[in-house]
Design a protein around this motif. Structure first.
Motif, PDB file in Angstrom:
ATOM      1  N   LEU A  12     -57.293  10.531 118.887  1.00 52.66           N
ATOM      2  CA  LEU A  12     -57.752  11.537 119.846  1.00 52.66           C
ATOM      3  C   LEU A  12     -56.610  12.348 120.452  1.00 52.66           C
ATOM      4  O   LEU A  12     -56.811  13.116 121.384  1.00 52.66           O
ATOM      5  CB  LEU A  12     -58.565  10.865 120.955  1.00 52.66           C
ATOM      6  CG  LEU A  12     -59.830  10.152 120.481  1.00 52.66           C
ATOM      7  CD1 LEU A  12     -60.510   9.447 121.634  1.00 52.66           C
ATOM      8  CD2 LEU A  12     -60.777  11.118 119.794  1.00 52.66           C
ATOM      9  N   GLU A  13     -55.404  12.169 119.907  1.00 52.40           N
ATOM     10  CA  GLU A  13     -54.224  12.938 120.296  1.00 52.40           C
ATOM     11  C   GLU A  13     -53.865  12.777 121.771  1.00 52.40           C
ATOM     12  O   GLU A  13     -53.540  13.743 122.463  1.00 52.40           O
ATOM     13  CB  GLU A  13     -54.401  14.414 119.944  1.00 52.40           C
ATOM     14  CG  GLU A  13     -54.617  14.645 118.460  1.00 52.40           C
ATOM     15  CD  GLU A  13     -54.895  16.098 118.120  1.00 52.40           C
ATOM     16  OE1 GLU A  13     -55.305  16.881 119.005  1.00 52.40           O
ATOM     17  OE2 GLU A  13     -54.698  16.451 116.953  1.00 52.40           O
ATOM     18  N   ALA A  14     -53.918  11.537 122.242  1.00 53.40           N
ATOM     19  CA  ALA A  14     -53.522  11.256 123.628  1.00 53.40           C
ATOM     20  C   ALA A  14     -52.085  11.700 123.838  1.00 53.40           C
ATOM     21  O   ALA A  14     -51.215  11.451 123.011  1.00 53.40           O
ATOM     22  CB  ALA A  14     -53.664   9.764 123.922  1.00 53.40           C
ATOM     23  N   GLY A  15     -51.832  12.370 124.913  1.00 52.05           N
ATOM     24  CA  GLY A  15     -50.490  12.860 125.211  1.00 52.05           C
ATOM     25  C   GLY A  15     -50.200  14.221 124.608  1.00 52.05           C
ATOM     26  O   GLY A  15     -49.219  14.862 124.963  1.00 52.05           O
ATOM     27  N   GLU A  16     -51.051  14.667 123.692  1.00 48.16           N
ATOM     28  CA  GLU A  16     -50.871  15.979 123.074  1.00 48.16           C
ATOM     29  C   GLU A  16     -51.977  16.937 123.480  1.00 48.16           C
ATOM     30  O   GLU A  16     -51.733  18.116 123.714  1.00 48.16           O
ATOM     31  CB  GLU A  16     -50.823  15.846 121.548  1.00 48.16           C
ATOM     32  CG  GLU A  16     -49.659  15.010 121.061  1.00 48.16           C
ATOM     33  CD  GLU A  16     -49.721  14.742 119.561  1.00 48.16           C
ATOM     34  OE1 GLU A  16     -50.322  15.549 118.833  1.00 48.16           O
ATOM     35  OE2 GLU A  16     -49.181  13.721 119.130  1.00 48.16           O
ATOM     36  N   ALA A  17     -53.204  16.431 123.525  1.00 48.11           N
ATOM     37  CA  ALA A  17     -54.348  17.251 123.921  1.00 48.11           C
ATOM     38  C   ALA A  17     -54.328  17.449 125.430  1.00 48.11           C
ATOM     39  O   ALA A  17     -53.695  16.682 126.164  1.00 48.11           O
ATOM     40  CB  ALA A  17     -55.646  16.552 123.510  1.00 48.11           C
ATOM     41  N   THR A  18     -55.021  18.477 125.896  1.00 48.32           N
ATOM     42  CA  THR A  18     -55.131  18.647 127.348  1.00 48.32           C
ATOM     43  C   THR A  18     -55.884  17.455 127.918  1.00 48.32           C
ATOM     44  O   THR A  18     -56.640  16.776 127.210  1.00 48.32           O
ATOM     45  CB  THR A  18     -55.904  19.934 127.703  1.00 48.32           C
ATOM     46  OG1 THR A  18     -57.255  19.796 127.264  1.00 48.32           O
ATOM     47  CG2 THR A  18     -55.250  21.165 127.102  1.00 48.32           C
ATOM     48  N   SER A  66     -63.333  13.932 124.722  1.00 45.67           N
ATOM     49  CA  SER A  66     -63.462  13.358 123.374  1.00 45.67           C
ATOM     50  C   SER A  66     -63.396  11.832 123.409  1.00 45.67           C
ATOM     51  O   SER A  66     -64.067  11.156 122.622  1.00 45.67           O
ATOM     52  CB  SER A  66     -62.402  13.924 122.422  1.00 45.67           C
ATOM     53  OG  SER A  66     -61.107  13.647 122.881  1.00 45.67           O
ATOM     54  N   TYR A  67     -62.636  11.261 124.347  1.00 45.95           N
ATOM     55  CA  TYR A  67     -62.571   9.810 124.475  1.00 45.95           C
ATOM     56  C   TYR A  67     -63.937   9.241 124.851  1.00 45.95           C
ATOM     57  O   TYR A  67     -64.441   8.317 124.218  1.00 45.95           O
ATOM     58  CB  TYR A  67     -61.515   9.406 125.510  1.00 45.95           C
ATOM     59  CG  TYR A  67     -61.428   7.915 125.716  1.00 45.95           C
ATOM     60  CD1 TYR A  67     -60.671   7.130 124.850  1.00 45.95           C
ATOM     61  CD2 TYR A  67     -62.118   7.284 126.745  1.00 45.95           C
ATOM     62  CE1 TYR A  67     -60.601   5.755 125.014  1.00 45.95           C
ATOM     63  CE2 TYR A  67     -62.054   5.908 126.915  1.00 45.95           C
ATOM     64  CZ  TYR A  67     -61.297   5.152 126.046  1.00 45.95           C
ATOM     65  OH  TYR A  67     -61.240   3.792 126.202  1.00 45.95           O
TER      66      TYR A  67
END
Length: 97
Positions: A68-74, A81-82
């Motif tokens: 889910l691109e934690a740390g990259e996504a807003t 999404s989580y």
């Protein structure tokens, strides 16, 4: 008899930054497997921060966070999404009364 290094060693709690003696700290392993000690180094938590942790199993959590691109996504996109992904895979969380 040799003195154990755990009696004199000071460690820093990774949550609050407090320095405590090793004997008064708890080991923390981000992979959730603190019993497998081969080639590991552990971080530490003071007892009060450790008691505040959720101790439920966290299988698949690291993979889900990467997916889910934690740390990259807003923040908003990640949280949305989580929640959606967790509900799809595991169902809704019902609060205990």
């Amino acid at each position: 008899m040799w003195l154990s290094r755990t009696h004199t060693e000071t460690v820093t709690c990774l949550a609050c930054g407090e320095q405590v003696s090793r004997s008064k700290a708890r080991e923390y392993d981000k992979h959730g497997d603190r019993w497998d000690r081969d080639d590991k180094s552990f971080e530490h938590l003071c007892k009060s921060c450790y008691d505040g942790l959720c101790h439920y199993p966290r299988d698949e959590l690291e993979g889900l966070l990467v997916e889910l691109e934690a740390g990259e996504a807003t923040r908003e996109r990640f949280l949305s999404s989580y929640l959606e992904t967790v509900e799809e895979r595991y169902g809704t969380l019902e609060e205990e009364s």
